[in-house]
Each structure stands twice: as C-alpha cells, then as structure tokens.
Design an enzyme around this catalytic site. Structure first.
Site, PDB file in Angstrom:
ATOM      1  N   ARG A 115      24.625  85.612 -65.323  1.00  0.00           N
ATOM      2  CA  ARG A 115      26.031  85.268 -65.027  1.00  0.00           C
ATOM      3  C   ARG A 115      26.552  86.053 -63.831  1.00  0.00           C
ATOM      4  NH1 ARG A 115      25.601  84.820 -70.480  1.00  0.00           N
ATOM      5  NH2 ARG A 115      26.135  86.999 -70.810  1.00  0.00           N
TER       6      ARG A 115
ATOM      7  N   GLU B 194      19.647  97.328 -77.315  1.00  0.00           N
ATOM      8  CA  GLU B 194      19.962  97.791 -78.670  1.00  0.00           C
ATOM      9  C   GLU B 194      18.680  97.863 -79.497  1.00  0.00           C
ATOM     10  OE1 GLU B 194      23.336  95.671 -79.936  1.00  0.00           O
ATOM     11  OE2 GLU B 194      23.613  96.908 -81.727  1.00  0.00           O
TER      12      GLU B 194
END
Ligand code: AMP
Length: 173
Positions: A61, A98
């Site tokens: 993006r 993560e």
C-alpha cells in the site's frame, strides 16, 4: 478536505487479517478523488520540509501513496519489495513480525549513496517494516530524511523505534 473528513473515510475492520487485529482500510480514500488529493498534499507538505532527494515506497500500500507523492513532488521513486519480486541484483534486510520473520529487498543500483530519501507507507504500527527499509537504505550509504505515513497507530510506539523524523497525517490512539 481536512483531516477529520479523511479520518471518517478510513474503515475499521475487526479481526482482519487475523483475530485481534483492527485493520485500517484506506481503500475508500483511494476511491474518493478529493480525499486522495488531500492525502498527497498533506504528505507532500510534511515531506517537503525535509527536502529529500527521492521517495522510497514500501510494498504494497506504500506504493499507492508513494507513487502519487513522487509524481506530485517531481521526485524519483524507488521500491522496497517483498523477497523475490525485484528482477535485478538486490540487497535484503530481515525484520521481526508478531509471529516469525519477514524480509524486504531493494535494487542495489537504484539507491544513490549520499542521497536522503523519504520512506513512505500507508501506516506505521510497530515500526518494524519501516526500520528494515531504513536499514536497507543505510546499507547503501544513503540516508532517510523523513518517514511519512497516512496513518500512525501511536499506542504501538513505532515512531520511537526510528531515529528519523516521522510525519503522519492521521494519528490513532
Ligand atoms: P509495522 O511494521 O508493525 O509498523 O506494520 C506496518 C505495516 O503493516 C504497514 O505496511 C501496514 O500496511 C501494515 N499494517 C500493520 N497494522 C495494520 C493495521 N492495523 N491496518 C492496516 N495495515 C496494517
């Protein structure tokens, strides 16, 4: 269009792409021409102060905003991409997710040593993606004038992991 109107266009999608993540969807901004124009103008104002030599856009993006910004500011556009996407010789930086690890690459001969770049992405969360991009540029003896985002998730503290100026249009706590 002011920042409050822009904020209203960002959709919040709970549990996407995985449980526990509140995804900020910027596609309604892309499909609203005055909103996209306002985003580019807000980002250009902030970036311009740091007088960069080029724009470095982060996949994927970041490409959307980075290319519009480069066009608007008449600056060269460089791409930081996921591994295996760039066809010419690349350098790579790994970063923590993560769960697990990912990496980003840049074309070696696209980066100009001594140049100061504006790194652009749609959103900064933990800052890991941007940090890896900064590392890549520094491996080429280039530097980062500013890291610029449409959205900053301030509670995740991403900006404090970066030793560069940080500019964001919309701040979320
Ligand atoms: P980080 O490396 O943690 O700063 O994450 C930033 C990258 O992950 C950006 O490229 C974002 O597009 C994406 N990202 C992280 N969190 C979100 C979120 N809540 N909504 C949308 N995109 C996100």
């Amino acid at each position: 269009m002011n920042t409050e109107a822009l904020r209203e266009l960002v959709e919040e999608i709970p549990d996407f792409p995985e449980p526990g993540i509140l995804f900020r969807d910027i596609t309604p901004i892309l499909s609203t021409p005055p909103a996209l124009r306002a985003v580019v103008e807000h980002m250009a104002d902030a970036v311009n102060r740091h007088a960069p030599d080029g724009i470095v856009a982060i996949e994927s993006r970041g490409f959307l905003l980075g290319s519009a910004l480069a066009l608007h500011m008449h600056l060269p556009l460089l791409l930081v991409r996921k591994p295996g996407k760039l066809p010419r010789p690349t350098r790579r930086a790994s970063y923590e997710l993560e769960y697990g690890e990912d990496a980003l690459e840049v074309h070696v001969d696209d980066v100009r040593p001594g140049h100061r770049y504006a790194v652009v992405d749609d959103l900064i969360a933990t800052g890991g993606t941007c940090l890896a991009s900064i590392e890549l540029l520094r491996q080429h003896n280039a530097d980062v004038a500013v890291a610029a985002f449409l959205i900053e998730l301030s509670t995740l503290g991403g900006r404090h992991r970066l030793d560069t100026p940080v500019a964001s249009v919309l701040l979320y706590n």
